[in-house]
Design an enzyme around this catalytic site. Structure first.
Site, PDB file in Angstrom:
ATOM      1  CG  ASN A  79     -21.564 107.858  55.285  1.00 62.10           C
ATOM      2  OD1 ASN A  79     -21.339 107.953  54.082  1.00 62.10           O
ATOM      3  ND2 ASN A  79     -21.077 106.859  56.029  1.00 62.10           N
ATOM      4  CB  THR A  98     -20.033 103.797  44.938  1.00 60.34           C
ATOM      5  OG1 THR A  98     -19.424 104.949  45.543  1.00 60.34           O
ATOM      6  CG2 THR A  98     -19.719 103.789  43.452  1.00 60.34           C
ATOM      7  CE  LYS A 103     -13.691 100.440  55.771  1.00 60.04           C
ATOM      8  NZ  LYS A 103     -13.340 101.717  56.385  1.00 60.04           N
ATOM      9  CB  THR A 120     -12.474 106.199  49.677  1.00 63.28           C
ATOM     10  OG1 THR A 120     -12.642 105.193  50.660  1.00 63.28           O
ATOM     11  CG2 THR A 120     -12.206 105.571  48.349  1.00 63.28           C
TER      12      THR A 120
END
Length: 340
Positions: A107, A172, A203, A82
């Site tokens: 992750n 985020t 997505k 991204t």
């Protein structure tokens, strides 16, 4: 190559990943394509023709550094990013963990990337022999996240074959609220206004509730989305064996497979086949790719499977997929979509 893979797996995961990207970038520039060319595997969605239905998921090549190399491995589509409008370092290290015993990965990168200007410039200059997608997101500290997505879609649409709006990363804070209700509809309207003729993909996360799934499906169809990618990493935790199983972040790879399969079925039902679906999450064999296609996916993507399958994985998946299509009498991929 086996010796190289063993060496990389002995290193810190993020360092190994970055070295692999550099090696693949150099190798891709030199050529040596591995893609099997099989007419039966060609397919078409959103007005785009894919040499095969296997794509590289976003998050692997965040800064668009090895596009030619990924295509040379056999992928019919490569999705980079991204990318955010401004460069950002992401979350503190360590932030990438291999779950060897589970064939999974956790992750918590947090959209670490060098910014859209640099990434899109590399994408524009890259040699490509397939469909190129650019995945865009918002900066962590953005005052107006919709404006960040608009900037990303506008810039990426000039270079990419398709642009993906990523509102599903769990790393985020607050990002996933953009998948919901009025916020999603506002975002899609703003992005559609600047994308031009470039297809727009969305997505979404695998952690959505049934009500949210129905709402996202309606918003995507009404908002003119050209395809829906299901999904991203999950914050849920099935039973795991690895010592890293308690790490915070998004889980991907084999442990995500059952949830990803279930959510694909949910979105197939919710969209009624009116919207092409792209399946990602635990796809690591031709048989799994074929199962997702029969369950309603027009394309599939891989991410964590590359850690364990190595550079020969895409070609193996495609050979296996071709054999399964031939076995069941399908002349093309599109004939098998939703056959189950």
């Amino acid at each position: 190559m086996p010796d190289t893979m063993r060496l990389l797996r002995s290193l810190d995961p993020e360092r190994a990943h970055n070295i692999a990207i550099r090696l693949l970038s150099a190798w891709g520039a030199a050529g040596a394509p591995m893609r099997p060319r099989v007419p039966r595997l060609e397919t078409r969605i959103a007005g785009l023709t894919f040499a095969n239905p296997l794509g590289l998921a976003a998050g692997v090549d965040k800064d668009a550094r090895a596009i030619a190399g990924w295509f040379a491995l056999g992928f019919g589509a490569v999705e980079v990013g991204t990318l955010t409008p401004l460069p950002q370092p992401g979350n503190a290290r360590p932030r990438l963990f291999r779950l060897h015993e589970d064939a999974g990965v956790i992750n918590r990168f947090g959209f670490n990337n060098g910014g859209q200007a640099a990434g899109i410039a590399r994408a524009a200059a890259a040699k490509r022999v397939g469909v190129l997608g650019i995945n865009v997101g918002a900066n962590k500290d953005a005052a107006d996240r919709v404006a960040d997505y608009v900037a990303g879609v506008s810039a990426a649409a000039r270079v990419a074959d398709y642009v993906t709006i990523n509102v599903s990363s769990p790393n985020t804070p607050g990002l996933r609220v953009l998948q919901e209700g009025a916020a999603l509809r506002e975002l899609l309207a703003a992005a559609s206004a600047v994308k031009g003729a470039t297809p727009l993909f969305l997505k979404v996360a695998p952690d959505l509730s049934p009500t949210q799934i129905d709402d996202v499906a309606r918003a995507a169809i009404e908002g003119g989305v050209d395809a829906l990618i299901m999904g991203n990493t999950t914050v849920s935790r099935p039973a795991l064996k690895s010592r890293h199983k308690g790490e915070a972040g998004g889980l991907s790879g084999a442990p995500l497979r059952p949830l990803a399969r279930a959510r694909l079925a949910d979105f197939r039902r919710a969209t009624g086949g009116a919207l092409p679906l792209i399946a990602v999450g635990g796809v690591d064999t031709g048989a799994e790719a074929y199962a997702r296609i029969r369950a309603g996916a027009s394309l599939v993507q891989v991410y964590s499977a590359m850690v364990y399958g190595g550079p020969g994985l895409p070609a193996r998946i495609l050979r296996e997929l071709d054999a399964l299509l031939r076995r069941d009498g399908f002349a093309r991929v599109a004939d098998a979509v939703g056959a189950a």
